[in-house]
Design an enzyme around this catalytic site. Sequence first.
Site, short mmCIF file in Angstrom:
data_model
loop_
_atom_site.label_atom_id
_atom_site.label_comp_id
_atom_site.label_asym_id
_atom_site.label_seq_id
_atom_site.Cartn_x
_atom_site.Cartn_y
_atom_site.Cartn_z
N ASN A 170 8.46 -6.63 3.62
CA ASN A 170 8.21 -5.19 3.65
C ASN A 170 8.70 -4.72 5.02
OD1 ASN A 170 7.08 -2.64 4.24
ND2 ASN A 170 5.52 -2.92 2.66
N GLU A 208 9.47 -0.96 0.80
CA GLU A 208 9.38 0.22 1.66
C GLU A 208 10.68 0.44 2.43
OE1 GLU A 208 5.67 2.05 3.06
OE2 GLU A 208 4.97 -0.01 3.31
N ASP A 214 5.56 -7.00 -1.79
CA ASP A 214 4.28 -6.61 -1.21
C ASP A 214 3.37 -6.25 -2.38
OD1 ASP A 214 2.11 -5.45 -0.04
OD2 ASP A 214 3.24 -3.98 1.14
N ASN A 259 0.08 -5.84 -2.17
CA ASN A 259 -1.09 -5.09 -1.73
C ASN A 259 -2.38 -5.64 -2.32
OD1 ASN A 259 -0.52 -3.04 0.26
ND2 ASN A 259 0.74 -2.02 -1.26
N ASP A 277 1.92 -10.45 0.97
CA ASP A 277 3.35 -10.54 0.62
C ASP A 277 3.59 -11.91 -0.01
OD1 ASP A 277 4.64 -8.01 2.04
OD2 ASP A 277 3.11 -8.87 3.39
N ASP A 329 5.15 -3.74 10.23
CA ASP A 329 3.77 -4.26 10.25
C ASP A 329 3.62 -5.48 9.34
OD1 ASP A 329 4.23 -2.43 8.20
OD2 ASP A 329 2.23 -1.55 8.29
N HIS A 330 4.69 -5.85 8.62
CA HIS A 330 4.69 -7.07 7.81
C HIS A 330 5.66 -8.09 8.40
CE1 HIS A 330 2.81 -5.30 4.05
NE2 HIS A 330 3.10 -4.21 4.73
#
Length: 256
Positions: A7, A34, A146, A148, A217, A246-247
Amino acid sequence: MRIATWNVNSLLARLPRVEEWIEYARPDILCMQETKVSDAAFPAMAFAALGYETANNGDGRWNGVAVASRVGVRDVQRGFGTDADEHGCRLVAATCGDVRVHSVYVPNGRSVDSEFYTAKLAWLEELRAFLARTCDPKAQVVVAGDFNVAPDDRDVWDPAEVSGSTHVTEPERAALRAVEEWGLVDAFRQLYPQDGLYSWWDYRAGNFHKHKGMRIDLLLLTQPLAERCRYALIDRNARKGTQPSDHAPVFVDIES
DNA sequence: ATGGTTGCGAAGCAA
């Protein structure tokens, strides 16, 4: 064969980091989420310069998923092909070499009492149904992205702190298990049973340095691929340095 | 500690 998922939290903002990572990790296939870029604005030339063909599914501002491959990109499908996923830009599938690859960005869910949480559960069920009608679990299939969802408590820094919130609720975990039960193996977890191994850390409050993260992930592989997977890594170094996502990227190595 | 940070885009929303 090395297959990765990342991501990137805006491909255009992250392009230098993505190029850098590709150059040293040299994945054969990289699934991205993303991307936040339209198909028209996708930086295909930057990937071509590194030897990768690409397929993106993005309408510009939100979400967006892509596949980059140096073993070919054929038979691209954007979305589920049903009304359920229109304008979501959360799925792109392509055949890369002899592997059917899916890059997925599962809805976040926002909060458990919201319509977005219900939609997240429905999206996961749509993914399961899509795989069941378009793929064979005996074939070489990858579903990476991802999700989530933290599959179990080992995948969360403090299960008590986040108990009852999105990513860890039983309905979300059950919906993920239903996808896996179609015929997919969580390749990283198959190799490494310990806790404390995360792929995402909130930008805020110094969570990365406090090791407050989640493993959301995932690379899900059908059995013919999973049984040849000998190594997997979450590249935490890619979460450090200048303007990181942030991943962290995650990859698996499949023996030929 | 209802905070904190980032991206997009130019204020506020999403994550």
